[in-house]
Design an enzyme around this catalytic site. Structure first.
Site, PDB file in Angstrom:
ATOM      1  N   LYS A 165       0.841  -1.203   0.000  1.00 34.83           N
ATOM      2  CA  LYS A 165       0.000   0.000   0.000  1.00 34.83           C
ATOM      3  C   LYS A 165       0.878   1.255   0.000  1.00 34.83           C
ATOM      4  CE  LYS A 165      -3.508   2.824   0.591  1.00 34.83           C
ATOM      5  NZ  LYS A 165      -4.446   2.818   1.723  1.00 34.83           N
ATOM      6  N   LYS A 179      18.870  14.251 -22.364  1.00 37.54           N
ATOM      7  CA  LYS A 179      18.792  15.383 -23.295  1.00 37.54           C
ATOM      8  C   LYS A 179      17.357  15.883 -23.435  1.00 37.54           C
ATOM      9  CE  LYS A 179      18.226  14.721 -27.505  1.00 37.54           C
ATOM     10  NZ  LYS A 179      17.083  14.693 -28.461  1.00 37.54           N
ATOM     11  N   TYR A 206       2.799   5.906  -2.794  1.00 34.15           N
ATOM     12  CA  TYR A 206       3.936   6.746  -3.183  1.00 34.15           C
ATOM     13  C   TYR A 206       3.911   7.024  -4.679  1.00 34.15           C
ATOM     14  CZ  TYR A 206       8.656   8.113  -4.408  1.00 34.15           C
ATOM     15  OH  TYR A 206       9.730   8.784  -4.932  1.00 34.15           O
TER      16      TYR A 206
END
Length: 298
Positions: free
Chosen positions: A171, A240, A176
């Site tokens: 969880k 880049k 997150y």
């Protein structure tokens, strides 16, 4: 039908408890909010004066509380669950708390001869109402098997995350990812607006790429997770391209702190000699930064 104590009748807990009642279970409820208790009593639940009374004679005790300190107090405090709990009952904590708190709670319960597992939930309060929550079960095989009929009254999908404490860990990772991606998505959306790019065009493009689908299921499985770092898209090129996006954002005065932090990770990977590796090798770079050993040879 089971005798269940349900403690914590907030935005998620109340509809979860209601679904248990609708399935015919006997429910004894406790919450510091008297109105929340009355709402469940009107639906057929029995009120309890305290957690100990709620737990008395219950086969299952479910806690759904805002933080780990409250869970501990409900279990071990004065008139807590442990004072009314039988040794053959199963405590199911469905709260979202710190994993180390979960580990300590389970260990302390075991030391008293009680059984406890963690089953935090995924999805939203709307899913709690409709009984379609995602259930993330952390417990022994016996605990998961025993709890499944009760849990499935509140959800539509149950994932066995592994042993005790594993439910709250998965969880944590899921939250997150989704919470951080929410902020990163906001950065991309605002840059979209600053560039006068129609948002629906961006959504159409990203819904078919790793940007919208995520790397766990797109770029990683056939590359870094399979031990292959040959470049489908080089880290040098990713660095880049990210730099161009950040330069444009800077010119348009669009703050992109998450994008800048991400570019730093790519810079670290290049400095480590990973520039010509596949961009999924970022996983290996972060592993090394965390003091772990890379799983794929450079």
């Amino acid at each position: 039908m089971a005798a269940i104590a349900f403690i914590g009748l907030g935005q998620m807990g109340s509809p979860m408890a209601s679904n248990l009642l609708q399935q015919g279970h006997q429910l004894r409820v406790f919450d510091v909010n008297a109105e929340a208790v009355r709402h469940l009593v009107d639906k057929g639940a029995t009120p309890a004066a305290n957690p100990a009374q709620a737990a008395k004679d219950a086969e299952f005790i479910i806690t759904m509380l805002p933080n780990g300190d409250l869970v501990r107090n409900v279990l071990f405090g004065e008139n807590g669950v442990c004072e009314g709990l039988s040794t053959d009952a199963l405590v199911i904590d469905m709260s979202t708390i710190h994993p180390l708190q979960t580990d300590k709670l389970i260990a302390d319960m075991q030391a008293k001869g009680f059984s406890m597992m963690d089953v935090p939930v995924g999805r939203t309060s709307a899913n709690a109402i409709t009984g379609t929550l995602l259930l993330l079960a952390g417990g022994t095989a016996e605990q998961v098997e025993r709890a499944t009929p009760i849990l499935m009254a509140m959800g539509s999908e149950l994932i066995n995350a592994g042993g005790p404490g594993m439910g709250i860990r998965v969880k944590l990772i899921n939250n997150y990812m989704s919470i951080a991606l929410n902020a990163l998505s906001a950065e991309a959306a605002v840059l979209c607006e600053a560039l006068n790019l129609p948002f629906d065009v961006a959504v159409k493009v990203m819904s078919g790429t790793a940007a919208g689908k995520g790397h766990f299921t797109t770029s990683w499985p056939n590359k870094v997770l399979s031990g292959d770092l040959s470049p489908a898209f080089m880290i040098d090129l990713a660095h880049k391209d990210l730099g161009i996006a950040l330069d444009v954002a800077n010119q348009l005065h669009v703050p992109m702190p998450l994008g800048a932090a991400s570019r730093e990770v790519y810079s670290q990977a290049r400095a480590a000699g990973r520039g010509r590796q596949d961009w999924s090798a970022i996983l290996e770079q972060v592993r090394v930064s965390a003091g772990m050993t890379a799983k794929v040879k450079m």
